[in-house]
Design a protein around this motif. Structure first.
Motif, PDB file in Angstrom:
ATOM      1  N   LEU A 258      27.799  78.768  92.243  1.00 41.57           N
ATOM      2  CA  LEU A 258      28.102  79.915  92.772  1.00 41.57           C
ATOM      3  C   LEU A 258      30.069  79.693  92.353  1.00 41.57           C
ATOM      4  O   LEU A 258      30.025  78.538  92.740  1.00 41.57           O
ATOM      5  N   SER A 259      30.374  80.965  92.460  1.00 38.46           N
ATOM      6  CA  SER A 259      32.265  80.675  92.314  1.00 38.46           C
ATOM      7  C   SER A 259      32.586  81.110  94.026  1.00 38.46           C
ATOM      8  O   SER A 259      32.122  81.468  94.889  1.00 38.46           O
ATOM      9  N   SER A 260      33.763  80.327  93.249  1.00 40.96           N
ATOM     10  CA  SER A 260      34.631  79.832  94.420  1.00 40.96           C
ATOM     11  C   SER A 260      35.037  81.967  95.093  1.00 40.96           C
ATOM     12  O   SER A 260      35.569  82.259  96.669  1.00 40.96           O
TER      13      SER A 260
ATOM     14  N   PRO B 298      32.697  84.591  95.461  1.00 46.82           N
ATOM     15  CA  PRO B 298      31.487  84.964  94.633  1.00 46.82           C
ATOM     16  C   PRO B 298      30.765  86.479  94.740  1.00 46.82           C
ATOM     17  O   PRO B 298      29.438  86.412  94.545  1.00 46.82           O
ATOM     18  N   PHE B 299      31.305  87.788  95.430  1.00 44.98           N
ATOM     19  CA  PHE B 299      30.757  89.170  95.233  1.00 44.98           C
ATOM     20  C   PHE B 299      31.396  89.419  94.702  1.00 44.98           C
ATOM     21  O   PHE B 299      32.740  89.481  93.871  1.00 44.98           O
ATOM     22  N   VAL B 300      30.212  90.291  93.937  1.00 43.30           N
ATOM     23  CA  VAL B 300      30.110  91.116  93.336  1.00 43.30           C
ATOM     24  C   VAL B 300      30.007  92.867  93.030  1.00 43.30           C
ATOM     25  O   VAL B 300      29.538  92.577  93.734  1.00 43.30           O
ATOM     26  N   GLY B 301      31.113  93.236  92.586  1.00 44.04           N
ATOM     27  CA  GLY B 301      30.942  94.213  92.894  1.00 44.04           C
ATOM     28  C   GLY B 301      31.344  95.195  94.739  1.00 44.04           C
ATOM     29  O   GLY B 301      31.061  94.166  95.744  1.00 44.04           O
ATOM     30  N   GLN B 302      30.672  95.939  94.802  1.00 40.39           N
ATOM     31  CA  GLN B 302      30.804  97.032  96.328  1.00 40.39           C
ATOM     32  C   GLN B 302      29.400  96.534  96.551  1.00 40.39           C
ATOM     33  O   GLN B 302      28.462  96.423  96.398  1.00 40.39           O
ATOM     34  N   PRO B 303      29.115  95.914  98.235  1.00 37.77           N
ATOM     35  CA  PRO B 303      27.952  95.652  99.120  1.00 37.77           C
ATOM     36  C   PRO B 303      27.044  96.966  98.739  1.00 37.77           C
ATOM     37  O   PRO B 303      27.152  98.666  99.045  1.00 37.77           O
ATOM     38  N   SER B 304      25.863  97.709  99.071  1.00 32.01           N
ATOM     39  CA  SER B 304      24.956  98.092  98.522  1.00 32.01           C
ATOM     40  C   SER B 304      23.593  97.231 100.134  1.00 32.01           C
ATOM     41  O   SER B 304      23.311  96.664  99.144  1.00 32.01           O
ATOM     42  N   SER B 305      23.104  99.194 100.490  1.00 29.70           N
ATOM     43  CA  SER B 305      22.226  98.886 101.268  1.00 29.70           C
ATOM     44  C   SER B 305      22.011  97.916 102.024  1.00 29.70           C
ATOM     45  O   SER B 305      21.265  96.296 102.492  1.00 29.70           O
ATOM     46  N   GLY B 306      23.234  97.439 102.582  1.00 28.77           N
ATOM     47  CA  GLY B 306      23.444  96.401 103.461  1.00 28.77           C
ATOM     48  C   GLY B 306      23.785  95.299 102.675  1.00 28.77           C
ATOM     49  O   GLY B 306      23.748  93.817 103.227  1.00 28.77           O
ATOM     50  N   ARG B 307      23.659  94.869 101.710  1.00 28.62           N
ATOM     51  CA  ARG B 307      23.343  93.434 100.639  1.00 28.62           C
ATOM     52  C   ARG B 307      24.571  93.735  99.802  1.00 28.62           C
ATOM     53  O   ARG B 307      25.478  94.446  99.481  1.00 28.62           O
ATOM     54  N   VAL B 308      25.316  92.328  98.668  1.00 31.82           N
ATOM     55  CA  VAL B 308      26.339  92.003  98.431  1.00 31.82           C
ATOM     56  C   VAL B 308      25.445  91.607  96.831  1.00 31.82           C
ATOM     57  O   VAL B 308      24.920  90.021  97.091  1.00 31.82           O
ATOM     58  N   ASP B 309      26.281  91.548  96.148  1.00 25.00           N
ATOM     59  CA  ASP B 309      25.579  90.473  94.318  1.00 25.00           C
ATOM     60  C   ASP B 309      26.140  89.240  95.052  1.00 25.00           C
ATOM     61  O   ASP B 309      27.039  88.948  95.211  1.00 25.00           O
ATOM     62  N   LEU B 310      25.264  87.964  94.161  1.00 26.83           N
ATOM     63  CA  LEU B 310      26.423  86.415  94.110  1.00 26.83           C
ATOM     64  C   LEU B 310      26.637  86.264  92.874  1.00 26.83           C
ATOM     65  O   LEU B 310      26.176  86.528  92.081  1.00 26.83           O
ATOM     66  N   HIS B 311      28.107  85.569  92.578  1.00 27.89           N
ATOM     67  CA  HIS B 311      28.575  85.509  90.985  1.00 27.89           C
ATOM     68  C   HIS B 311      28.278  83.882  91.374  1.00 27.89           C
ATOM     69  O   HIS B 311      28.618  83.399  91.397  1.00 27.89           O
ATOM     70  N   VAL B 312      27.148  83.863  90.132  1.00 32.65           N
ATOM     71  CA  VAL B 312      27.353  81.887  89.953  1.00 32.65           C
ATOM     72  C   VAL B 312      28.246  81.960  88.184  1.00 32.65           C
ATOM     73  O   VAL B 312      28.222  82.970  87.004  1.00 32.65           O
ATOM     74  N   LEU B 313      28.986  80.782  88.101  1.00 32.86           N
ATOM     75  CA  LEU B 313      29.678  80.423  87.493  1.00 32.86           C
ATOM     76  C   LEU B 313      28.624  79.543  86.287  1.00 32.86           C
ATOM     77  O   LEU B 313      29.559  79.693  85.336  1.00 32.86           O
TER      78      LEU B 313
ATOM     79  N   GLU C 108      38.808  74.019  91.782  1.00 32.81           N
ATOM     80  CA  GLU C 108      38.576  75.143  92.789  1.00 32.81           C
ATOM     81  C   GLU C 108      38.282  76.317  92.579  1.00 32.81           C
ATOM     82  O   GLU C 108      38.014  77.393  93.502  1.00 32.81           O
ATOM     83  N   ASP C 109      37.349  76.729  91.599  1.00 38.82           N
ATOM     84  CA  ASP C 109      36.587  77.333  91.113  1.00 38.82           C
ATOM     85  C   ASP C 109      35.393  77.728  91.778  1.00 38.82           C
ATOM     86  O   ASP C 109      34.763  79.026  91.706  1.00 38.82           O
ATOM     87  N   TRP C 110      34.689  76.274  91.822  1.00 41.14           N
ATOM     88  CA  TRP C 110      33.617  76.809  92.846  1.00 41.14           C
ATOM     89  C   TRP C 110      33.853  77.269  94.331  1.00 41.14           C
ATOM     90  O   TRP C 110      35.156  76.497  94.922  1.00 41.14           O
ATOM     91  N   LEU C 111      32.331  77.608  94.824  1.00 42.73           N
ATOM     92  CA  LEU C 111      32.415  77.595  95.904  1.00 42.73           C
ATOM     93  C   LEU C 111      31.937  75.583  96.763  1.00 42.73           C
ATOM     94  O   LEU C 111      32.850  75.758  97.865  1.00 42.73           O
TER      95      LEU C 111
ATOM     96  N   ARG D  82      36.138  67.220  94.862  1.00 45.52           N
ATOM     97  CA  ARG D  82      35.883  67.324  93.395  1.00 45.52           C
ATOM     98  C   ARG D  82      34.516  68.923  93.652  1.00 45.52           C
ATOM     99  O   ARG D  82      34.528  68.917  94.956  1.00 45.52           O
ATOM    100  N   LYS D  83      34.049  69.169  93.025  1.00 46.81           N
ATOM    101  CA  LYS D  83      32.287  70.178  92.977  1.00 46.81           C
ATOM    102  C   LYS D  83      31.068  69.264  93.265  1.00 46.81           C
ATOM    103  O   LYS D  83      30.899  67.875  93.227  1.00 46.81           O
TER     104      LYS D  83
END
Length: 713
Positions: free
Chosen positions: A370-372, A374-389, A467-470, A484-485
């Motif tokens: 997961l990226s540091s 991590p959230f992609v776009g705007q929340p929808s239906s109470g959820r939010v997508d995650l960004h994987v590097l 630092e780009d990793w979560l 380190r990661k």
């Protein structure tokens, strides 16, 4: 003449690529690469030292050169498998060629490899040498290469050897070959869910282990154990967050000593052997900074001293410059405990990671990457997508996947829990900010260093911009090491420690739980929560095909038993729907009339009423009733039919309800809901404009009387 350059990297004048591009070891325990014997790529050592002893440095150096240029950016696990395959074959070939019964081609190939005359190798001889190895590797009774008959040991070697030999054919100059095939039967490994795990110490839970009720018992165990695991993670994360917030409050006090005074107090503490047990009066500067009668002020100044004078690093006992500070740190719980007042540690990371892993349903690799941000776009239906590097699957043949995995989501608020998946990530980002700040400084220094030597940092360690990793942490037992990661080994150790701390838990204590057990549990709970809906589980698992979902996650004994029960139940309903009451003479003899009537009523409620008119005495070919299911195709006529179905059902609603209210609920309402779902789906996305025009045309034709509504019943 060895190749001395590779796109994006330049080797020193006259240097061999495997020497110039080999990475330096990071940790003390890591071995240095030896020229003409080994090379370090992506943090992993590719060791061909045994090959050098048999074939000489000329051959090994050439092989390492081409290996380095070909796979310098390859995944470490794949590089290790390729090297292992080459090593197995070359060692076996060398000794096999000395056997009296060995064919001449084996000796010829060995001689040409030692002499580095690759282009002079006969293609048939080369293929024979490889086929001889593969044929014995494919024989589970042959022990000349492997000591085990297990296909999981033999298959990866054959596949990795095939890939390596074929990929290196052009740069090495040896003949090109066909893919080497492993004929051993593959046994698919199955990762159990939490509900399928059994206690290793003979302990029993509150659910019976009898065969009866297997489905209900496993479903209950899945929910119970996953809930308990998440509850434990929540408690850990909340405690770590409270500790961090208290540390920040202590650092914000206005009565703290200045850094220079704290530094002087540190040197005076060097003459105090045991701060905690000292009874005599302390030097005034030590008493002012670390008063023995005020533990909170003592801790506050200690934290301020670590932040201002030691860059926020709580070093281990052997690294501190004075004994006094070490004793003071020990007094307040030790280096790890003190560090938790300043930044997140392993406990907080594993707790947040567990919550995210449970809520997202990610596999372990995706959650690790997961990226540091991590959230992609705007929340929808109470959820939010995650960004994987990461965009490469760790497989013998790496497979590209989408960098942003749409199936990975976390909730903004989680019903029944104190911390949602998004909140867990937010907390970790907050308490890991000091670590991330140090990581950026370290990355800047590495970038300046790499500008000179051109050696990139291993992706296994987080690359040049860790630092780009979560999920990142300093190395070592404390927080003073390089950032380190978090690696797979780190997670395994931390996870084991988490379970050890809760070994006496009545629900999960003693279970051999691993991170990989969470994803099957989440997917199975998705399916069983919807009465075995595989398609829904496939969507949540981000699988392209529901076949993958069923084979890997749902093909379990307890689920198969449940599906068989559902099939038998449907067969019973279908039978009573087909048999008319007047013709139930034979059936009623074995089925009581009351039970038959109840089953029939249920069958009609389930939508099987259209079988009432089926005449079992009439051959199927002469039956007048057409039972063809409704199908939809994504064409203009299909869109027109979908629009007509929705509008017709809207038109017939009042009439249908007035005639038969019970069937309106059981039959009309589900079909109407399906027609609305199809309409809404076609009204969004790239087909929206086209569908709107078709739907408007249907509506006008209905209004003008040019088209009659469809009568479903």
């Amino acid at each position: 003449m060895p190749i001395t350059s590779v796109p994006g990297r330049v080797c020193g004048s006259g240097q061999r690529p495997h020497i110039a591009l080999s990475q330096r070891p990071i940790a003390n325990r890591e071995l240095e690469a030896v020229p003409f014997s080994s090379v370090r790529l992506a943090g992993e050592l590719v060791n061909l030292g045994e090959i050098r002893k048999l074939y000489g440095p000329a051959f090994t150096g050439k092989l390492l050169d081409e290996f380095t240029l070909k796979w310098i950016d390859g995944p470490p696990s794949s590089n290790s498998k390729r090297a292992a395959g080459l090593r197995r074959w070359l060692i076996d070939l060398f000794h096999r060629a000395d056997e009296p019964q060995a064919a001449a081609p084996l000796r010829l190939v060995r001689e040409k490899l030692i002499a580095c005359e690759f282009s002079a190798i006969n293609a048939d001889d080369f293929e024979h040498a490889l086929s001889d190895f593969v044929s014995r590797a494919n024989d589970p009774n042959d022990r000349s290469i492997f000591t085990t008959s297990n296909h999981t040991t033999r298959r990866p070697v054959i596949e990795a050897l095939s890939a390596a030999i074929r990929s290196l054919a052009t740069p090495m100059g040896w003949p090109k070959i066909k893919t080497l095939k492993c004929t051993l039967k593959r046994k698919r490994g199955v990762t159990p869910s939490l509900g399928e795990l059994e206690f290793t110490d003979g302990k029993l839970d509150r659910h019976s282990n009898s065969t009866a009720g297997l489905y209900a018992r496993t479903v209950a165990r899945n929910g119970e154990r996953l809930n308990r695991l998440r509850t434990i993670a929540e408690a850990e994360l909340i405690e770590c967050h409270e500790t961090y917030k208290r540390g920040q409050e202590l650092l914000s006090r206005k009565d703290l000593q200045d850094p220079s005074t704290l530094r002087r107090a540190e040197f005076r503490l060097a003459s105090i052997p045991d701060f905690a047990k000292r009874k005599s009066k302390l030097p005034w500067i030590v008493e002012a900074c670390f008063p023995t009668n005020d533990a909170e002020m003592q801790l506050a100044n200690l934290l301020a001293h670590i932040v201002e004078n030691h860059d926020g690093k709580v070093s281990g006992s052997n690294d501190w410059s004075t004994h006094g500070i070490r004793h003071l740190v020990t007094l307040h719980g030790g280096p790890q405990r003190v560090a938790e007042f300043l930044e997140g540690g392993t406990r907080a990371l594993v707790a947040a990671y567990t919550i995210v892993l449970i809520e997202s349903g990610f596999n372990v690799q995706s959650c690790n990457d997961l990226s540091s941000e991590p959230f992609v776009g705007q929340p929808s239906s109470g959820r939010v997508d995650l960004h994987v590097l990461s965009s490469i699957k760790n497989r013998p043949r790496p497979r590209r996947v989408q960098a942003i995995l749409g199936g990975g989501q976390v909730f903004l608020n989680s019903m029944g829990y104190k911390i949602s998946g998004k909140r867990a990530i937010d907390i970790w980002l907050e308490i890991s900010e000091p670590i991330r700040r140090r990581a950026k400084e370290e990355s800047a220094k590495r970038s300046a260093s790499h500008a000179q030597d051109g050696a990139p940092r291993s992706d296994r360690l987080g690359g040049d911009n860790v630092e780009d990793w979560l999920w990142i942490l300093p190395t070592g037992l404390n927080n003073a090491g390089e950032v380190r990661k978090a690696s797979a080994g780190n997670f395994r150790d931390w996870w084991t420690r988490l379970l050890t701390d809760h070994a006496d838990d009545p629900i999960i204590g003693g279970l051999p739980i691993r991170r990989k057990h969470i994803r099957p549990t989440v997917i199975q709970m998705k399916a069983t929560g919807r009465n075995g809906d595989v398609e829904l589980a496939a969507v949540s698992a981000n699988h392209q095909s529901s076949k993958t979902t069923f084979q890997n996650y749902l093909n379990r004994p307890y689920i198969r038993i449940h599906l068989e029960e559902q099939i038998r139940d449907f067969q019973n309903l279908l039978e009573v729907a087909v048999v008319a009451p007047a013709k139930n003479d034979s059936t009623s003899q074995s089925v009581p009339t009351l039970a038959f009537d109840r089953l029939r009523e249920r069958a009609l409620e389930c939508g099987l009423a259209f079988y009432e008119n089926v005449d079992l005495c009439t051959p199927l070919g002469s039956a007048e009733l057409e039972l063809t299911p409704i199908e939809y195709s994504d064409t203009s006529s299909g869109m027109a039919s979908a629009a007509l179905l929705r509008l017709s059902l809207d038109h017939a609603q009042d009439e249908f309800f007035a005639r038969n209210p019970s069937r309106w609920v059981s039959i009309w309402l589900p079909l109407h809901a399906l027609s609305i779902a199809i309409w809404n789906n076609l009204s969004s996305g790239p087909r929206a404009e086209r569908f709107k025009a078709i739907a408007d045309d249907i509506l006008h034709k209905l209004a003008d009387g040019k088209l009659e509504p469809f009568r479903a019943f």
